[in-house]
Scaffold this active site. Structure first.
Site, PDB file in Angstrom:
ATOM      1  N   ASP A  58       0.821  -1.209   0.000  1.00 57.46           N
ATOM      2  CA  ASP A  58       0.000   0.000   0.000  1.00 57.46           C
ATOM      3  C   ASP A  58       0.855   1.258   0.000  1.00 57.46           C
ATOM      4  OD1 ASP A  58       0.985  -0.340   2.575  1.00 57.46           O
ATOM      5  OD2 ASP A  58      -0.952  -0.678   3.507  1.00 57.46           O
ATOM      6  N   ASN A 125      -7.764  -1.994  13.992  1.00 56.76           N
ATOM      7  CA  ASN A 125      -9.135  -2.351  13.601  1.00 56.76           C
ATOM      8  C   ASN A 125      -9.178  -3.624  12.753  1.00 56.76           C
ATOM      9  OD1 ASN A 125      -8.046  -1.440  11.231  1.00 56.76           O
ATOM     10  ND2 ASN A 125      -9.524   0.208  10.885  1.00 56.76           N
ATOM     11  N   HIS A 127      -7.337  -4.155  10.045  1.00 50.98           N
ATOM     12  CA  HIS A 127      -7.064  -3.983   8.615  1.00 50.98           C
ATOM     13  C   HIS A 127      -5.769  -4.682   8.229  1.00 50.98           C
ATOM     14  CE1 HIS A 127      -4.740   0.154   9.004  1.00 50.98           C
ATOM     15  NE2 HIS A 127      -3.879  -0.831   8.969  1.00 50.98           N
ATOM     16  N   GLU A 132      -9.699  -1.448   5.044  1.00 53.62           N
ATOM     17  CA  GLU A 132     -10.378  -1.116   6.285  1.00 53.62           C
ATOM     18  C   GLU A 132     -11.644  -1.978   6.432  1.00 53.62           C
ATOM     19  OE1 GLU A 132      -8.583   0.573   8.130  1.00 53.62           O
ATOM     20  OE2 GLU A 132      -8.405   2.698   7.626  1.00 53.62           O
TER      21      GLU A 132
HETATM   22  C1  GLP Z   1      -0.260   0.714   8.388  1.00 56.54           C
HETATM   23  C2  GLP Z   1      -0.145  -0.111   7.126  1.00 56.54           C
HETATM   24  C3  GLP Z   1      -0.546  -1.531   7.388  1.00 56.54           C
HETATM   25  C4  GLP Z   1       0.172  -2.053   8.607  1.00 56.54           C
HETATM   26  C5  GLP Z   1      -0.155  -1.221   9.797  1.00 56.54           C
HETATM   27  C6  GLP Z   1       0.472  -1.761  11.062  1.00 56.54           C
HETATM   28  O1  GLP Z   1      -1.582   1.028   8.668  1.00 56.54           O
HETATM   29  N1  GLP Z   1      -0.914   0.356   6.046  1.00 56.54           N
HETATM   30  O2  GLP Z   1      -0.249  -2.303   6.261  1.00 56.54           O
HETATM   31  O3  GLP Z   1      -0.240  -3.352   8.833  1.00 56.54           O
HETATM   32  O4  GLP Z   1       0.312   0.070   9.503  1.00 56.54           O
HETATM   33  O5  GLP Z   1       1.463  -0.916  11.497  1.00 56.54           O
HETATM   34  P1  GLP Z   1       2.309  -1.139  12.805  1.00 56.54           P
HETATM   35  O6  GLP Z   1       3.127  -2.337  12.583  1.00 56.54           O
HETATM   36  O7  GLP Z   1       3.134   0.120  12.877  1.00 56.54           O
HETATM   37  O8  GLP Z   1       1.358  -1.253  13.918  1.00 56.54           O
END
Ligand code: GLP
Length: 234
Positions: A58, A125, A127, A132
């Site tokens: 992403d 959440n 995702h 989402e």
């Molecule tokens: C962002 C990314 C996700 C990732 C999430 C978790 O939202 N788009 O792909 O899974 O961060 O991040 P962290 O590992 O910093 O909690």
């Protein structure tokens, strides 16, 4: 650190078995430790990425690739520039270009190339990528509106919550499900509720996007013991 090392070793096994593997990669603080372990093993000559191809999950819409919070920047800084990935084999979204065009370009790429392994983080959440909670699982890459929960969770990386982009481009849940192997790394108390639901709820529910992994034939979830306990799994 143990979780990150475990995930790095899984990735290295994929590369050892298939040197030109297509690695689906992720960003976020959990992925960071994985990339530190991959760099350490690269320095120790335990792994060679020169033939690997990559595609990232992403990207924020609107951020130039040079922005220090863009996922392109994150990937170069934390993995690509520290190892020997071949720039010509890296697929990244350009957040400054038209989002729908970039989503289509990614969709065209993924229609011909299935990741041999897809690394995933998880949002508070549930995702995965930036898919989402929703009424349906999206099949292909698309532009998505980020929820308030995600914007708040990611605000820590920006000067203020108002600087967090409100839209992102993400692989669809379908693209993720078509990866040959998926490895989700979860860290931090904020993931306990969704991790618990992932294991306990006996449903595959687009309101809990990570629940698609229940039907994936080769899905690995890595979490530290403190989180697993908090999620009620130990
Ligand atoms: C962002 C990314 C996700 C990732 C999430 C978790 O939202 N788009 O792909 O899974 O961060 O991040 P962290 O590992 O910093 O909690």
């Amino acid at each position: 650190e143990d979780s990150c090392r475990k995930v790095a070793e899984i990735i290295e096994e994929v590369v050892a078995n298939k040197p030109d593997a297509l690695l689906g990669l992720a960003t976020g603080s959990s992925a960071l430790g994985v990339y530190d372990a991959l760099k350490a093993d690269f320095d120790a000559k335990k792994v060679d990425f020169s033939k690997c191809r990559t595609v990232n999950l992403d990207e924020y819409v609107g951020l130039p690739q040079s922005h220090d919070q863009s996922y392109s920047y994150f990937m170069h800084k934390n993995l690509f520039d520290r190892t020997n990935f071949d720039e010509s084999k890296i697929f990244l979204i350009d957040g400054e270009k038209n989002g729908d065009d970039e989503a289509k370009r990614m969709g065209d790429f993924l229609a011909k190339n299935y990741p041999d392994m897809q690394l995933l983080g998880i949002g508070p959440n549930g995702h995965i990528g930036f898919n989402e909670p929703a009424d349906v699982f999206e099949m292909n890459p698309h532009v998505t509106d980020l929820t308030k929960k995600t914007i708040d969770a990611n605000a820590r990386f920006f000067a203020s919550v108002n600087d967090v982009p409100q839209k992102a481009i993400t692989m669809g849940i379908g693209n993720i499900a078509l990866a040959k192997k998926t490895v989700l790394i979860a860290a931090g108390d904020s993931k306990a509720e969704v991790l618990g639901r992932l294991f306990k709820d006996d449903v595959i529910d687009p309101q809990l996007p990570c629940s698609i992994l229940k039907i994936h034939p080769d899905a690995i979830i890595v979490a530290d013991k403190a989180l697993a306990k908090k999620a009620g799994l130990l």
